[in-house]
Write a protein that holds these residues in place. Structure first.
Motif, PDB file in Angstrom:
ATOM      1  N   TRP A  27     -10.819  -0.049 -16.371  1.00  0.00           N
ATOM      2  CA  TRP A  27     -11.389   0.227 -17.696  1.00  0.00           C
ATOM      3  C   TRP A  27     -11.752   1.705 -17.717  1.00  0.00           C
ATOM      4  O   TRP A  27     -12.604   2.152 -16.943  1.00  0.00           O
ATOM      5  CB  TRP A  27     -12.621  -0.645 -17.879  1.00  0.00           C
ATOM      6  CG  TRP A  27     -13.220  -0.726 -19.238  1.00  0.00           C
ATOM      7  CD1 TRP A  27     -12.982   0.069 -20.314  1.00  0.00           C
ATOM      8  CD2 TRP A  27     -14.186  -1.697 -19.665  1.00  0.00           C
ATOM      9  NE1 TRP A  27     -13.727  -0.328 -21.390  1.00  0.00           N
ATOM     10  CE2 TRP A  27     -14.476  -1.408 -21.028  1.00  0.00           C
ATOM     11  CE3 TRP A  27     -14.841  -2.758 -19.047  1.00  0.00           C
ATOM     12  CZ2 TRP A  27     -15.404  -2.164 -21.763  1.00  0.00           C
ATOM     13  CZ3 TRP A  27     -15.739  -3.505 -19.781  1.00  0.00           C
ATOM     14  CH2 TRP A  27     -16.027  -3.209 -21.118  1.00  0.00           C
ATOM     15  N   ASN A  28     -11.051   2.471 -18.533  1.00  0.00           N
ATOM     16  CA  ASN A  28     -11.229   3.936 -18.583  1.00  0.00           C
ATOM     17  C   ASN A  28     -11.103   4.570 -17.197  1.00  0.00           C
ATOM     18  O   ASN A  28     -11.862   5.465 -16.815  1.00  0.00           O
ATOM     19  CB  ASN A  28     -12.568   4.298 -19.219  1.00  0.00           C
ATOM     20  CG  ASN A  28     -12.610   3.950 -20.695  1.00  0.00           C
ATOM     21  OD1 ASN A  28     -11.578   3.844 -21.348  1.00  0.00           O
ATOM     22  ND2 ASN A  28     -13.811   3.758 -21.229  1.00  0.00           N
ATOM     23  N   GLY A  29     -10.119   4.067 -16.438  1.00  0.00           N
ATOM     24  CA  GLY A  29      -9.826   4.630 -15.129  1.00  0.00           C
ATOM     25  C   GLY A  29     -10.679   4.113 -14.000  1.00  0.00           C
ATOM     26  O   GLY A  29     -10.489   4.530 -12.852  1.00  0.00           O
ATOM     27  N   GLU A  30     -11.600   3.205 -14.266  1.00  0.00           N
ATOM     28  CA  GLU A  30     -12.491   2.680 -13.226  1.00  0.00           C
ATOM     29  C   GLU A  30     -12.195   1.202 -12.991  1.00  0.00           C
ATOM     30  O   GLU A  30     -12.157   0.406 -13.934  1.00  0.00           O
ATOM     31  CB  GLU A  30     -13.949   2.859 -13.648  1.00  0.00           C
ATOM     32  CG  GLU A  30     -14.945   2.499 -12.563  1.00  0.00           C
ATOM     33  CD  GLU A  30     -16.335   3.025 -12.874  1.00  0.00           C
ATOM     34  OE1 GLU A  30     -17.305   2.285 -12.639  1.00  0.00           O
ATOM     35  OE2 GLU A  30     -16.446   4.175 -13.351  1.00  0.00           O
ATOM     36  N   GLU A  31     -11.972   0.840 -11.734  1.00  0.00           N
ATOM     37  CA  GLU A  31     -11.685  -0.549 -11.415  1.00  0.00           C
ATOM     38  C   GLU A  31     -12.903  -1.434 -11.692  1.00  0.00           C
ATOM     39  O   GLU A  31     -14.007  -1.137 -11.226  1.00  0.00           O
ATOM     40  CB  GLU A  31     -11.282  -0.687  -9.944  1.00  0.00           C
ATOM     41  CG  GLU A  31     -10.942  -2.116  -9.535  1.00  0.00           C
ATOM     42  CD  GLU A  31     -10.587  -2.245  -8.076  1.00  0.00           C
ATOM     43  OE1 GLU A  31     -11.095  -3.192  -7.429  1.00  0.00           O
ATOM     44  OE2 GLU A  31      -9.803  -1.402  -7.572  1.00  0.00           O
ATOM     45  N   VAL A  32     -12.663  -2.523 -12.443  1.00  0.00           N
ATOM     46  CA  VAL A  32     -13.765  -3.443 -12.761  1.00  0.00           C
ATOM     47  C   VAL A  32     -13.476  -4.868 -12.319  1.00  0.00           C
ATOM     48  O   VAL A  32     -14.398  -5.690 -12.274  1.00  0.00           O
ATOM     49  CB  VAL A  32     -14.089  -3.432 -14.272  1.00  0.00           C
ATOM     50  CG1 VAL A  32     -14.660  -2.082 -14.696  1.00  0.00           C
ATOM     51  CG2 VAL A  32     -12.879  -3.808 -15.122  1.00  0.00           C
ATOM     52  N   SER A  33     -12.216  -5.180 -11.982  1.00  0.00           N
ATOM     53  CA  SER A  33     -11.900  -6.567 -11.650  1.00  0.00           C
ATOM     54  C   SER A  33     -10.621  -6.635 -10.840  1.00  0.00           C
ATOM     55  O   SER A  33      -9.730  -5.782 -10.972  1.00  0.00           O
ATOM     56  CB  SER A  33     -11.743  -7.389 -12.938  1.00  0.00           C
ATOM     57  OG  SER A  33     -11.376  -8.724 -12.654  1.00  0.00           O
ATOM     58  N   ARG A  34     -10.528  -7.704  -9.997  1.00  0.00           N
ATOM     59  CA  ARG A  34      -9.316  -7.984  -9.218  1.00  0.00           C
ATOM     60  C   ARG A  34      -8.959  -9.464  -9.365  1.00  0.00           C
ATOM     61  O   ARG A  34      -9.258 -10.277  -8.490  1.00  0.00           O
ATOM     62  CB  ARG A  34      -9.511  -7.629  -7.742  1.00  0.00           C
ATOM     63  CG  ARG A  34      -9.416  -6.141  -7.454  1.00  0.00           C
ATOM     64  CD  ARG A  34      -9.458  -5.841  -5.975  1.00  0.00           C
ATOM     65  NE  ARG A  34      -9.120  -4.451  -5.727  1.00  0.00           N
ATOM     66  CZ  ARG A  34      -7.928  -4.019  -5.327  1.00  0.00           C
ATOM     67  NH1 ARG A  34      -6.961  -4.892  -5.111  1.00  0.00           N
ATOM     68  NH2 ARG A  34      -7.701  -2.735  -5.142  1.00  0.00           N
ATOM     69  N   PRO A  35      -8.311  -9.828 -10.444  1.00  0.00           N
ATOM     70  CA  PRO A  35      -7.975 -11.251 -10.648  1.00  0.00           C
ATOM     71  C   PRO A  35      -6.851 -11.709  -9.705  1.00  0.00           C
ATOM     72  O   PRO A  35      -5.812 -11.061  -9.613  1.00  0.00           O
ATOM     73  CB  PRO A  35      -7.518 -11.293 -12.114  1.00  0.00           C
ATOM     74  CG  PRO A  35      -8.034 -10.028 -12.734  1.00  0.00           C
ATOM     75  CD  PRO A  35      -8.007  -9.022 -11.625  1.00  0.00           C
ATOM     76  N   PRO A  36      -7.039 -12.840  -9.011  1.00  0.00           N
ATOM     77  CA  PRO A  36      -6.023 -13.338  -8.071  1.00  0.00           C
ATOM     78  C   PRO A  36      -5.209 -14.484  -8.685  1.00  0.00           C
ATOM     79  O   PRO A  36      -5.731 -15.570  -8.945  1.00  0.00           O
ATOM     80  CB  PRO A  36      -6.866 -13.834  -6.897  1.00  0.00           C
ATOM     81  CG  PRO A  36      -8.174 -14.260  -7.534  1.00  0.00           C
ATOM     82  CD  PRO A  36      -8.330 -13.509  -8.838  1.00  0.00           C
ATOM     83  N   TYR A  37      -3.920 -14.263  -8.878  1.00  0.00           N
ATOM     84  CA  TYR A  37      -3.090 -15.297  -9.500  1.00  0.00           C
ATOM     85  C   TYR A  37      -2.944 -16.534  -8.603  1.00  0.00           C
ATOM     86  O   TYR A  37      -2.633 -17.615  -9.084  1.00  0.00           O
ATOM     87  CB  TYR A  37      -1.704 -14.712  -9.823  1.00  0.00           C
ATOM     88  CG  TYR A  37      -0.882 -15.606 -10.716  1.00  0.00           C
ATOM     89  CD1 TYR A  37      -1.014 -15.563 -12.099  1.00  0.00           C
ATOM     90  CD2 TYR A  37       0.026 -16.512 -10.173  1.00  0.00           C
ATOM     91  CE1 TYR A  37      -0.273 -16.391 -12.914  1.00  0.00           C
ATOM     92  CE2 TYR A  37       0.774 -17.349 -10.985  1.00  0.00           C
ATOM     93  CZ  TYR A  37       0.620 -17.286 -12.353  1.00  0.00           C
ATOM     94  OH  TYR A  37       1.340 -18.128 -13.156  1.00  0.00           O
ATOM     95  N   ARG A  38      -3.172 -16.388  -7.307  1.00  0.00           N
ATOM     96  CA  ARG A  38      -2.986 -17.511  -6.387  1.00  0.00           C
ATOM     97  C   ARG A  38      -3.897 -18.689  -6.698  1.00  0.00           C
ATOM     98  O   ARG A  38      -3.661 -19.803  -6.238  1.00  0.00           O
ATOM     99  CB  ARG A  38      -3.208 -17.061  -4.945  1.00  0.00           C
ATOM    100  CG  ARG A  38      -4.612 -16.567  -4.637  1.00  0.00           C
ATOM    101  CD  ARG A  38      -4.742 -16.058  -3.210  1.00  0.00           C
ATOM    102  NE  ARG A  38      -6.049 -15.460  -2.964  1.00  0.00           N
ATOM    103  CZ  ARG A  38      -6.337 -14.181  -3.223  1.00  0.00           C
ATOM    104  NH1 ARG A  38      -5.413 -13.382  -3.734  1.00  0.00           N
ATOM    105  NH2 ARG A  38      -7.537 -13.705  -2.986  1.00  0.00           N
TER     106      ARG A  38
END
Length: 393
Positions: free
Chosen positions: A283-294
């Motif tokens: 979000w605006n160049g800052e990581e906010v989440s890492r969703p795992p499709y597994r």
């Protein structure tokens, strides 16, 4: 003639070879594959007119045997010398929507996402609706508003009614959100009245793309009962410019996390199509989440089987998406309504507390998956910037 350079650890090595549509300045759109930071023009490399088309649809319609032969030829070619006129730096080309979207269906396949929204919207009821674990829930979206990464997203307008408002009002969405998803592109369709079985998935689906299903939560909340999403979703859906072929995802295949109760027979098959895909939301160049499709409950093979079980036809260029990808932890939630718990628990972005999207915000979703021999398969990025709502005329 020269060798295509591929940096060590590149997610676009010969094990990937994603397809896209590109153009050079003054040139017509045509089909290429990405190798490292180079786009290889397939119309030049293979001398085949199908790759001079402005979309992947003609090639995708040729079917899995043709897909396999072309992939083998391209993989062999890029390991040797490639004509210089077929090589173009990614930074110097324009990337287009890679396929003509025939139909678009969006599913709701993450148990964590569905349960979180159930708790937010129906705090006094069971999080999941009674049908959720019996079938892949989905809605039919708007194919004409699917756009390629980099296309600006204009803030949608519509009716919205907050809980403390007596009547609805009209205006720009005040709760604009994202949904980080994985989408699947149909290459070979099916006739009206036929069905695609779970184990026929790879005979019909060409590959996968990243999807951001932009969502106006206030419009959606007011309109969705009783027929589901409409204006809250139909204004824009962004996809990545690279289609990763299913053949590149073989090392990423994993069993599903477990389905209880056991699905009905038409949703059962011999092969699992769970996928170990790791997504990153910035979000605006800052990581906010890492969703795992597994962690997804329903597989794409089950989604396609359910989509066609009533005899609905599938067509070349159909896109169906997974719905928001979310995991069990807060930092794994793939929508801001979940991540900020309806806005009550803001996240800090560039030193500022944020809940929903403001004009000028940029969101980028990227993803990788395991490849052979410890490599990673890259999906690239899907990016969009929010622009102010159009002024009424």
């Amino acid at each position: 003639m020269s060798t295509v350079a591929v940096g060590e650890g590149s997610p676009f090595g010969p094990a990937n070879l994603p397809y896209g549509v590109f153009s050079t300045p003054g040139g017509a759109p045509r089909v290429g594959v990405r190798v490292g930071d180079t786009v290889v023009d397939l119309s030049v490399l293979l001398g085949d007119a199908v790759f001079a088309a402005p979309s992947l649809n003609p090639f995708m319609a040729q079917g899995p045997d043709r897909w396999r032969r072309v992939r083998e030829r391209v993989a062999a070619a890029v390991r040797g010398d490639v004509p210089d006129e077929a090589q173009h730096p990614v930074r110097d080309v324009r990337l287009h929507l890679p396929f003509e979207v025939a139909d678009y269906v969006d599913f709701y396949a993450s148990e964590h996402h569905a349960a979180n929204l159930g708790r937010l919207f129906r705090p006094d009821s069971e999080p999941l609706m009674p049908n959720w674990k019996h079938l892949p829930v989905g809605y039919h979206g708007r194919a004409g508003t699917v756009v390629v990464s980099g296309t600006d997203v204009v803030r949608p307008c519509g009716q919205r009614k907050a809980p403390d408002e007596a009547d609805p009002t009209y205006g720009p969405s005040r709760r604009l959100d994202i949904e980080a998803e994985l989408g699947f592109v149909v290459g070979v369709g099916s006739p009206l009245g036929a069905r695609i079985g779970v184990d026929s998935f790879a005979d019909h689906v060409f590959g996968a793309v990243l999807v951001n299903d932009w969502s106006a939560r206030d419009l959606q909340a007011w309109e969705y009962v009783p027929l589901g999403p409409h204006l809250g979703k139909s204004f824009a859906t962004s996809v990545s410019p690279w289609v990763v072929p299913l053949a590149a995802l073989q090392a990423a295949r994993i069993p599903l996390p477990g389905q209880d109760p056991r699905p009905l027979p038409y949703l059962r098959g011999r092969e699992d199509w769970g996928l170990d895909v790791e997504m990153v939301v910035e979000w605006n160049g800052e990581e906010v989440s890492r969703p795992p499709y597994r962690h997804m409950y329903w597989s794409p093979a089950q989604m396609l089987a359910h989509l066609t079980v009533n005899g609905a036809s599938a067509r070349t260029g159909d896109l169906f998406a997974s719905g928001t990808v979310s995991g069990p932890e807060r930092h794994q939630r793939g929508a801001f309504i979940e991540l900020t718990w309806g806005g009550r628990e803001p996240v800090t972005v560039k030193g500022e507390e944020r809940a929903f999207l403001q004009d000028g915000d940029e969101v980028t979703i990227s993803a990788t998956a395991p490849g052979p021999d410890g490599t990673r398969i890259g999906f690239g990025e899907v990016t969009g910037t929010i622009r102010p709502a159009y002024a009424p005329k």
